[in-house]
Design a protein around this motif. Structure first.
Motif, PDB file in Angstrom:
ATOM      1  N   GLY A  36      -1.078-115.281 -51.562  1.00 16.30           N
ATOM      2  CA  GLY A  36      -0.415-114.615 -53.010  1.00 16.30           C
ATOM      3  C   GLY A  36      -0.507-115.695 -53.940  1.00 16.30           C
ATOM      4  N   ASN A  84      -2.210-109.463 -36.928  1.00 21.20           N
ATOM      5  CA  ASN A  84      -1.726-110.916 -37.199  1.00 21.20           C
ATOM      6  C   ASN A  84      -2.946-111.693 -37.482  1.00 21.20           C
ATOM      7  N   ASN A 123       0.191-119.268 -44.015  1.00 20.15           N
ATOM      8  CA  ASN A 123       1.151-118.463 -44.757  1.00 20.15           C
ATOM      9  C   ASN A 123       0.711-117.551 -45.748  1.00 20.15           C
ATOM     10  N   PRO A 124       0.756-116.170 -45.646  1.00 18.52           N
ATOM     11  CA  PRO A 124       0.087-115.414 -46.554  1.00 18.52           C
ATOM     12  C   PRO A 124       0.636-115.348 -48.211  1.00 18.52           C
ATOM     13  N   ALA A 125       1.923-115.800 -48.143  1.00 15.37           N
ATOM     14  CA  ALA A 125       2.669-115.835 -49.365  1.00 15.37           C
ATOM     15  C   ALA A 125       1.838-117.047 -50.454  1.00 15.37           C
ATOM     16  N   ASN A 136       0.978-109.612 -42.732  1.00 16.63           N
ATOM     17  CA  ASN A 136       2.140-110.163 -43.072  1.00 16.63           C
ATOM     18  C   ASN A 136       2.699-110.807 -41.815  1.00 16.63           C
ATOM     19  N   LYS A 137       2.495-110.693 -40.814  1.00 15.39           N
ATOM     20  CA  LYS A 137       2.778-111.400 -39.505  1.00 15.39           C
ATOM     21  C   LYS A 137       2.166-112.464 -39.045  1.00 15.39           C
ATOM     22  N   ASP A 138       1.214-113.004 -40.087  1.00 17.52           N
ATOM     23  CA  ASP A 138       0.383-114.340 -40.008  1.00 17.52           C
ATOM     24  C   ASP A 138       1.252-115.418 -39.827  1.00 17.52           C
ATOM     25  N   GLU A 162      -5.221-107.641 -53.808  1.00 15.09           N
ATOM     26  CA  GLU A 162      -4.536-108.093 -52.510  1.00 15.09           C
ATOM     27  C   GLU A 162      -4.200-107.112 -51.578  1.00 15.09           C
ATOM     28  N   TYR A 210      -1.867-106.686 -48.157  1.00 11.25           N
ATOM     29  CA  TYR A 210      -1.288-106.883 -46.876  1.00 11.25           C
ATOM     30  C   TYR A 210      -0.961-106.047 -45.777  1.00 11.25           C
ATOM     31  N   ASP A 251       0.465-104.794 -41.940  1.00  7.60           N
ATOM     32  CA  ASP A 251       1.691-104.990 -40.989  1.00  7.60           C
ATOM     33  C   ASP A 251       1.316-104.951 -39.535  1.00  7.60           C
TER      34      ASP A 251
END
Length: 292
Positions: free
Chosen positions: A236, A258, A230-232, A224-226, A251, A253, A255
């Motif tokens: 995503g 990184n 961009n993960p989304a 999530n902190k990548d 999927e 994700y 926390d």
């Protein structure tokens, strides 16, 4: 001390040691990652070029029924060495898998689409030869981190790549991507632009544009902190494309990692950072979710 705090302490210690010893963090992780009870076959040629070499890691008890994972490392397609990822091979072999980690030619020697030819050739070699190392080619998965996840995705999703390497595309049972760039047009990273012929980067360079109903199941893991991929936008959106085509996808994700420490969490001393290796093991052992 909790497992997480213990893992974080180890991670911090590794980074300090790396700084003091002038070694890279990957070298330190490799040094403390156990390799006992495993077999390793190093510097195996899968082609004639200097970087067309690979290493194979396998359990001492590997049989011809052992699942196979071909792992591609990252490095923005312009750097990387398979020896730096011995910890990945050891950790996955410890879970019962035969693991192939190839080098591949980099920019500026090659650029898209030729930069993918070695990944396809390494998978083709694996299909033909892995029985000699205790692996079952009918249980073959491709996996990668960052740029390596892109390579793995393209091999899994673009049938032309394996076909040109003389292998039927359907041999890939599943794709495992860690923090991969799958949907990155227009190319924003200045270093990456030359690799993909910017500004004339073709749409077919994007893994997301190769998903079809015949694509293999996928496991997509991201931090999530990548701040690099961009993960989304990437994980995503690719997951949505799989689902739109009726292809099983999971999927995950995370926390507490990184972009870089996500792959680091595969190392045995750092498993407590994230359940990455457990999720990968479950996906492979379930045949990409086909077995529940």
């Amino acid at each position: 001390m909790t497992k997480l705090k213990y893992a974080l302490t180890i991670a911090g210690t590794l980074l300090v040691l790396a700084g003091l010893s002038a070694c890279s963090p990957l070298s330190v992780i490799n040094a403390v990652s156990p390799g006992n009870a495993l077999q390793a076959d190093a510097d195996v040629a899968y082609g004639l070029k200097a970087r067309q070499r690979l290493d194979v890691y396998r359990p001492a008890s590997a049989s011809n029924s052992s699942p196979v994972i071909v792992f591609f490392y990252g490095g923005n397609w312009n750097m990387g060495d398979r020896a730096d990822y011995a910890f990945v091979g050891r950790a996955l072999a410890k879970r019962g898998f035969v693991v192939v980690i190839p080098d591949y030619r980099l920019y500026p020697e090659v650029r898209y689409p030729e930069i993918l030819a070695d990944s396809a050739a390494a998978v083709a070699w694996t299909v033909r030869e892995i029985k000699n190392y205790g692996g079952d080619a009918s249980r073959l998965f491709v996996m990668g981190h960052s740029a390596g996840a892109y390579n793995a995705a393209m091999v899994a999703l673009d049938p032309g790549l394996l076909a040109r390497a003389g292998i039927k595309p359907g041999v890939v049972r599943g794709f495992i991507g860690l923090a991969g760039p799958y949907n990155f047009l227009p190319v924003e990273n200045v270093e990456t632009r030359s690799v993909f012929n910017y500004p004339d980067t073709p749409p077919e360079s994007q893994p997301i544009n190769h998903v079809s109903a015949s694509s293999p199941p996928a496991l997509l893991i991201a931090a999530n902190k990548d701040e690099m991929v961009n993960p989304a936008r990437n994980t995503g959106e690719l997951a949505k494309k799989f689902r739109a085509n009726g292809v099983p996808v999971r999927e995950v994700y995370l926390d507490r990692v990184n972009h870089a420490t996500l792959v680091g969490s595969l190392a045995t001393p750092l498993h407590a950072l994230a359940p990455t290796i457990d999720v990968v093991q479950a996906f492979v052992n379930s045949d990409g979710g086909r077995k529940q």
